[in-house]
Motif scaffolding. Structure first.
Motif, PDB file in Angstrom:
ATOM      1  N   ARG A 144      -7.807  22.154  52.003  1.00  0.00           N
ATOM      2  CA  ARG A 144      -7.091  23.351  51.559  1.00  0.00           C
ATOM      3  C   ARG A 144      -7.596  24.571  52.319  1.00  0.00           C
ATOM      4  O   ARG A 144      -8.785  24.700  52.620  1.00  0.00           O
ATOM      5  N   ILE A 146      -8.035  28.442  51.777  1.00  0.00           N
ATOM      6  CA  ILE A 146      -8.050  29.448  50.712  1.00  0.00           C
ATOM      7  C   ILE A 146      -7.663  30.801  51.290  1.00  0.00           C
ATOM      8  O   ILE A 146      -8.330  31.344  52.171  1.00  0.00           O
ATOM      9  N   ARG A 149      -8.723  35.274  47.239  1.00  0.00           N
ATOM     10  CA  ARG A 149     -10.033  35.128  46.607  1.00  0.00           C
ATOM     11  C   ARG A 149     -10.236  36.068  45.422  1.00  0.00           C
ATOM     12  O   ARG A 149     -11.325  36.174  44.891  1.00  0.00           O
ATOM     13  N   MET A 185      -3.962  26.468  43.313  1.00  0.00           N
ATOM     14  CA  MET A 185      -4.879  25.956  44.336  1.00  0.00           C
ATOM     15  C   MET A 185      -4.106  25.383  45.516  1.00  0.00           C
ATOM     16  O   MET A 185      -4.475  25.587  46.679  1.00  0.00           O
ATOM     17  N   GLU A 190      -7.998  30.559  45.472  1.00  0.00           N
ATOM     18  CA  GLU A 190      -9.328  30.030  45.206  1.00  0.00           C
ATOM     19  C   GLU A 190      -9.369  29.496  43.780  1.00  0.00           C
ATOM     20  O   GLU A 190      -8.654  29.985  42.907  1.00  0.00           O
ATOM     21  N   ARG A 191     -10.189  28.497  43.536  1.00  0.00           N
ATOM     22  CA  ARG A 191     -10.187  27.782  42.259  1.00  0.00           C
ATOM     23  C   ARG A 191     -10.338  28.732  41.063  1.00  0.00           C
ATOM     24  O   ARG A 191      -9.593  28.659  40.089  1.00  0.00           O
TER      25      ARG A 191
END
Length: 283
Positions: A144, A146, A149, A185, A190-191
Motif C-alpha cells: 500500500r 500511504i 496521514r 486503507m 494511514e491505518r
C-alpha cells in the motif's frame, strides 16, 4: 400497552440480563471490524430476543455506542460545533463527513426494506463475515502507498470513497467500521487515520439510522419498556467507550489480521451449525 411490547415477557432479571448482554455486544462490536449488526442478529437469535420491539431496541442502543465516540472525541466535536460557520478547516471537515454520509443514506432509504427482509438472518451474516475476513487479509497483505496521514489532510475524493465503501455495510455481517476502515486503507489512508475517520463518520450515520427507525416505529415504544432500553443503552455506552479507546491504541502497532481470522472462524461456525442443524436459526 404498545403492540409487541417487551411486556409479552415478564419484566424480570432474565429479560434485563438479555438487554444488558446485547448492549455489551453492541458496544464492543460496533467499532471493531467484525459487524455489530451481524453479532446482534446472531446473539438475539440465540437468546430468543425477538419481535418488532426487540428490533427497535437493537437500533436504539446504537445511540449509547455513538455517545461513547462523542465523549472520546468531545474536544474535536466541540471545535466543529463552534467553528463550523466561521472556520474554513471545520467547514471542510463537516463537508467531508456529509459527503461520506450521503451514499449509504441514499442507498439505505431505497434498499433498507429488502435488505432487512432477505439478509437479516444468521446464514447471510455468516457468509458476509467470512468474505469480509478474506478481504481484510487481502488488504493487509498487499503493498500500500500511504497518501493521507491525518484526518485534516483528507480530500473530498477520499471522503467520498470511504462513503462509497460504507454502502457495503448495509449488508449485515459486513461491518460498517470494517468497510470504512479497510476501504480507507485501500484508498491510501494511514491505518489510524482510516480508523478515526470511521469513528467520526459513525456519528451522523448512526444518528440518522436510529432517528429514522425510531420515527418509523415510534408506536412500538412503551414507558413500561424503559428499563430494558435503559440497561441496553448504558451497557452499550460503557462497553463502546472501552472498545474505542482500546482500538485506537491497538491500531497504532498492529494489523487487523486478528479480526479477519475471528470473522472467518465465527462465520464458518455459524454456517456449520446451520448446515448440520446444531442450531435452528430463524429466517
Amino acid at each position: 400497552m404498545a403492540p409487541d411490547s417487551f411486556l409479552g415477557e415478564r419484566m424480570d432479571a432474565l429479560l434485563l440480563g438479555k438487554a444488558f448482554l446485547l448492549g455489551v455486544v453492541e458496544g464492543v462490536t460496533e467499532f471493531f471490524p467484525i459487524s455489530s449488526t451481524g453479532h446482534l442478529i446472531v446473539a438475539a437469535d440465540l437468546i430468543g430476543f425477538d419481535g418488532a420491539t426487540a428490533k427497535v431496541f437493537e437500533v436504539v442502543i446504537q445511540l449509547g455506542a455513538i455517545l461513547a465516540v462523542l465523549w472520546v472525541y468531545r474536544q474535536r466535536f466541540a471545535d466543529l460545533a463552534r467553528g463550523m460557520l466561521v472556520q474554513r478547516e471545520q467547514q471542510r471537515f463537516a463537508g467531508h463527513l456529509f459527503l461520506a454520509f450521503l451514499p449509504a443514506a441514499i442507498v439505505g432509504l431505497v434498499a433498507a426494506k429488502g435488505i432487512k427482509q432477505w439478509l437479516f438472518n444468521a446464514p447471510s451474516v455468516a457468509v458476509a463475515l467470512v468474505l469480509g475476513g478474506l478481504v481484510i487479509l487481502w488488504v493487509e497483505r498487499r503493498p500500500r502507498t500511504i497518501r493521507v496521514r491525518s484526518v485534516d489532510s483528507m480530500g473530498w475524493k477520499d471522503a467520498l470513497k470511504v462513503g462509497l465503501a460504507q454502502v457495503l455495510a448495509l449488508v449485515p455481517g459486513t461491518s460498517r467500521s470494517g468497510a470504512t476502515i479497510i476501504g480507507g486503507m485501500l484508498f491510501g489512508l494511514e491505518r489510524r487515520v482510516a480508523t478515526e475517520f470511521s469513528f467520526f463518520l459513525a456519528v451522523p450515520t448512526m444518528f440518522a439510522a436510529t432517528l429514522y427507525d425510531v420515527y418509523k416505529h415510534y408506536k412500538l415504544f412503551s414507558l413500561a419498556d424503559l428499563p430494558v432500553f435503559a440497561i441496553g443503552f448504558v451497557a452499550a455506552f460503557f462497553s463502546a467507550l472501552l472498545a474505542v479507546r482500546g482500538l485506537i491504541r491497538y491500531v497504532s502497532h498492529h494489523s487487523f489480521n486478528v479480526f479477519a481470522w475471528y470473522r472467518i472462524v465465527f462465520g464458518l461456525a455459524i454456517l456449520a451449525s446451520w448446515h448440520y442443524g446444531w442450531v435452528v436459526w430463524s429466517n
